[in-house]
Design a protein around this motif. Structure first.
Motif, PDB file in Angstrom:
ATOM      1  N   GLY A   1       2.349 -20.505  36.274  1.00  0.00           N
ATOM      2  CA  GLY A   1       3.224 -19.600  36.275  1.00  0.00           C
ATOM      3  C   GLY A   1       3.209 -18.559  34.538  1.00  0.00           C
ATOM      4  O   GLY A   1       2.646 -19.543  33.221  1.00  0.00           O
ATOM      5  N   SER A   2       3.566 -17.370  33.995  1.00  0.00           N
ATOM      6  CA  SER A   2       3.640 -17.015  33.411  1.00  0.00           C
ATOM      7  C   SER A   2       4.595 -17.516  32.290  1.00  0.00           C
ATOM      8  O   SER A   2       5.733 -17.598  32.177  1.00  0.00           O
ATOM      9  CB  SER A   2       4.289 -15.396  33.125  1.00  0.00           C
ATOM     10  N   VAL A   3       3.966 -18.336  31.103  1.00  0.00           N
ATOM     11  CA  VAL A   3       5.173 -18.464  29.589  1.00  0.00           C
ATOM     12  C   VAL A   3       4.860 -17.003  28.483  1.00  0.00           C
ATOM     13  O   VAL A   3       5.827 -17.397  28.352  1.00  0.00           O
ATOM     14  CB  VAL A   3       4.010 -20.062  29.196  1.00  0.00           C
ATOM     15  N   GLY A   4       3.159 -17.042  28.244  1.00  0.00           N
ATOM     16  CA  GLY A   4       3.764 -16.181  27.170  1.00  0.00           C
ATOM     17  C   GLY A   4       4.696 -14.780  27.125  1.00  0.00           C
ATOM     18  O   GLY A   4       4.740 -14.027  26.445  1.00  0.00           O
ATOM     19  N   TYR A   5       4.543 -14.454  28.582  1.00  0.00           N
ATOM     20  CA  TYR A   5       5.279 -13.075  28.659  1.00  0.00           C
ATOM     21  C   TYR A   5       6.667 -13.569  29.740  1.00  0.00           C
ATOM     22  O   TYR A   5       7.427 -12.396  30.331  1.00  0.00           O
ATOM     23  CB  TYR A   5       4.319 -12.765  29.974  1.00  0.00           C
ATOM     24  N   GLY A   6       7.442 -14.461  29.125  1.00  0.00           N
ATOM     25  CA  GLY A   6       9.015 -14.476  29.286  1.00  0.00           C
ATOM     26  C   GLY A   6       8.767 -15.818  30.452  1.00  0.00           C
ATOM     27  O   GLY A   6      10.450 -15.310  30.771  1.00  0.00           O
TER      28      GLY A   6
ATOM     29  N   LEU B   1       3.793 -28.534  25.907  1.00  0.00           N
ATOM     30  CA  LEU B   1       2.831 -27.278  25.150  1.00  0.00           C
ATOM     31  C   LEU B   1       3.559 -25.854  24.819  1.00  0.00           C
ATOM     32  O   LEU B   1       2.838 -25.450  25.958  1.00  0.00           O
ATOM     33  CB  LEU B   1       0.889 -27.445  25.062  1.00  0.00           C
ATOM     34  N   ASP B   2       4.502 -25.939  23.942  1.00  0.00           N
ATOM     35  CA  ASP B   2       5.140 -24.463  24.618  1.00  0.00           C
ATOM     36  C   ASP B   2       4.132 -24.049  23.367  1.00  0.00           C
ATOM     37  O   ASP B   2       4.962 -24.256  22.474  1.00  0.00           O
ATOM     38  CB  ASP B   2       6.488 -24.615  24.684  1.00  0.00           C
ATOM     39  N   TYR B   3       4.384 -22.460  24.034  1.00  0.00           N
ATOM     40  CA  TYR B   3       3.230 -21.342  23.207  1.00  0.00           C
ATOM     41  C   TYR B   3       3.722 -20.604  23.259  1.00  0.00           C
ATOM     42  O   TYR B   3       3.495 -19.365  23.153  1.00  0.00           O
ATOM     43  CB  TYR B   3       1.923 -21.819  23.367  1.00  0.00           C
ATOM     44  N   SER B   4       5.457 -20.054  24.093  1.00  0.00           N
ATOM     45  CA  SER B   4       6.036 -18.669  23.968  1.00  0.00           C
ATOM     46  C   SER B   4       6.265 -18.034  23.228  1.00  0.00           C
ATOM     47  O   SER B   4       6.292 -16.938  23.540  1.00  0.00           O
ATOM     48  CB  SER B   4       6.888 -19.431  25.397  1.00  0.00           C
ATOM     49  N   ASN B   5       6.298 -18.358  22.002  1.00  0.00           N
ATOM     50  CA  ASN B   5       6.839 -17.522  20.477  1.00  0.00           C
ATOM     51  C   ASN B   5       5.515 -17.656  19.892  1.00  0.00           C
ATOM     52  O   ASN B   5       5.437 -16.899  18.971  1.00  0.00           O
ATOM     53  CB  ASN B   5       7.332 -18.262  19.627  1.00  0.00           C
ATOM     54  N   ILE B   6       4.327 -17.919  20.887  1.00  0.00           N
ATOM     55  CA  ILE B   6       3.075 -16.805  20.116  1.00  0.00           C
ATOM     56  C   ILE B   6       3.043 -16.233  20.299  1.00  0.00           C
ATOM     57  O   ILE B   6       3.407 -14.910  21.258  1.00  0.00           O
ATOM     58  CB  ILE B   6       2.322 -17.898  20.426  1.00  0.00           C
ATOM     59  N   ASP B   7       3.059 -15.010  19.363  1.00  0.00           N
ATOM     60  CA  ASP B   7       1.947 -13.871  19.478  1.00  0.00           C
ATOM     61  C   ASP B   7       0.956 -12.793  20.008  1.00  0.00           C
ATOM     62  O   ASP B   7       0.839 -12.273  20.367  1.00  0.00           O
ATOM     63  CB  ASP B   7       2.938 -12.762  18.892  1.00  0.00           C
ATOM     64  N   ASP B   8       0.487 -13.819  18.954  1.00  0.00           N
ATOM     65  CA  ASP B   8      -1.754 -13.287  19.180  1.00  0.00           C
ATOM     66  C   ASP B   8      -1.986 -14.812  18.706  1.00  0.00           C
ATOM     67  O   ASP B   8      -2.312 -15.917  17.893  1.00  0.00           O
ATOM     68  CB  ASP B   8      -1.995 -12.628  17.421  1.00  0.00           C
ATOM     69  N   PHE B   9      -3.141 -14.794  19.624  1.00  0.00           N
ATOM     70  CA  PHE B   9      -3.656 -16.559  19.682  1.00  0.00           C
ATOM     71  C   PHE B   9      -5.492 -16.181  18.964  1.00  0.00           C
ATOM     72  O   PHE B   9      -5.834 -16.823  18.877  1.00  0.00           O
ATOM     73  CB  PHE B   9      -3.769 -16.630  21.215  1.00  0.00           C
ATOM     74  N   ARG B  10      -5.619 -14.558  18.366  1.00  0.00           N
ATOM     75  CA  ARG B  10      -7.426 -14.387  17.980  1.00  0.00           C
ATOM     76  C   ARG B  10      -7.402 -15.541  16.965  1.00  0.00           C
ATOM     77  O   ARG B  10      -8.859 -15.568  16.659  1.00  0.00           O
ATOM     78  CB  ARG B  10      -7.395 -13.107  17.445  1.00  0.00           C
TER      79      ARG B  10
ATOM     80  N   ASN C   1      -6.800 -26.339  23.596  1.00  0.00           N
ATOM     81  CA  ASN C   1      -5.959 -27.453  23.293  1.00  0.00           C
ATOM     82  C   ASN C   1      -5.015 -27.159  25.085  1.00  0.00           C
ATOM     83  O   ASN C   1      -4.967 -27.710  25.754  1.00  0.00           O
ATOM     84  CB  ASN C   1      -4.486 -27.736  22.152  1.00  0.00           C
ATOM     85  N   ILE C   2      -5.001 -25.130  24.890  1.00  0.00           N
ATOM     86  CA  ILE C   2      -3.782 -25.403  26.271  1.00  0.00           C
ATOM     87  C   ILE C   2      -4.665 -24.942  27.244  1.00  0.00           C
ATOM     88  O   ILE C   2      -3.944 -25.760  28.231  1.00  0.00           O
ATOM     89  CB  ILE C   2      -2.662 -24.052  26.055  1.00  0.00           C
ATOM     90  N   ILE C   3      -6.079 -24.221  27.211  1.00  0.00           N
ATOM     91  CA  ILE C   3      -6.567 -24.449  28.213  1.00  0.00           C
ATOM     92  C   ILE C   3      -6.889 -25.849  28.592  1.00  0.00           C
ATOM     93  O   ILE C   3      -6.941 -26.160  29.426  1.00  0.00           O
ATOM     94  CB  ILE C   3      -7.777 -23.963  28.128  1.00  0.00           C
ATOM     95  N   ARG C   4      -7.564 -26.725  27.959  1.00  0.00           N
ATOM     96  CA  ARG C   4      -7.429 -27.980  28.416  1.00  0.00           C
ATOM     97  C   ARG C   4      -7.083 -29.261  28.782  1.00  0.00           C
ATOM     98  O   ARG C   4      -6.513 -29.233  29.993  1.00  0.00           O
ATOM     99  CB  ARG C   4      -8.437 -28.682  27.475  1.00  0.00           C
ATOM    100  N   ASN C   5      -5.312 -28.762  28.626  1.00  0.00           N
ATOM    101  CA  ASN C   5      -4.565 -29.827  28.130  1.00  0.00           C
ATOM    102  C   ASN C   5      -4.384 -28.494  29.846  1.00  0.00           C
ATOM    103  O   ASN C   5      -4.066 -29.947  31.025  1.00  0.00           O
ATOM    104  CB  ASN C   5      -2.821 -29.688  27.320  1.00  0.00           C
TER     105      ASN C   5
END
Length: 121
Positions: free
Chosen positions: A7-12, A37-46, A54-58
């Motif tokens: 489910g959504s991690v990056g959108y809360g 791998l908690d990336y909920s605080n990342i606003d921009d992955f570019r 790493n996130i996608i592979r995981n």
């Protein structure tokens, strides 16, 4: 049975995912936890290609290990839709957990079952 909750991690939605993981554990399921791998605080992955790789592979590795994918359809998520499509094409059962209205047909199309509440999971 091994279950992964997507489910959504990056959108809360990370707290909701953890709550559903706990619920399923209490019901006796072996829940695979990709949320290390908690990336909920990342606003921009570019500018973070190593992190998104790493996130996608995981996440895809956890989907591969799971017998069933529980897809929490409460907030939009690019990654989770990709995980569901890939897992569906590999023949994995997908349970769409939809406690609220779903405004897109896409998550439902790739699901093999729909649960409108926790009792239906």
């Amino acid at each position: 049975m091994k279950v992964i909750v997507c489910g959504s991690v990056g959108y809360g939605g990370i707290e909701e995912l953890k709550r559903i993981q706990s619920f399923l554990r209490e019901k006796g399921y072996e829940v695979l936890d990709q949320l290390t791998l908690d990336y909920s605080n990342i606003d921009d992955f570019r500018d973070k290609p190593e992190l998104w790789e790493n996130i996608i592979r995981n996440d895809l590795e956890f989907c591969e290990k799971a017998d069933v994918i529980v897809f929490v359809v409460t907030n939009p998520s690019f990654g989770d839709m990709a995980e569901v499509v890939i897992s569906s094409l590999k023949g994995k059962p997908i349970v769409a957990f939809c406690p609220k209205e779903v405004k897109s047909p896409w998550p439902l199309y790739f699901s093999t079952a729909i649960a409108k509440n926790e009792e239906e999971l």
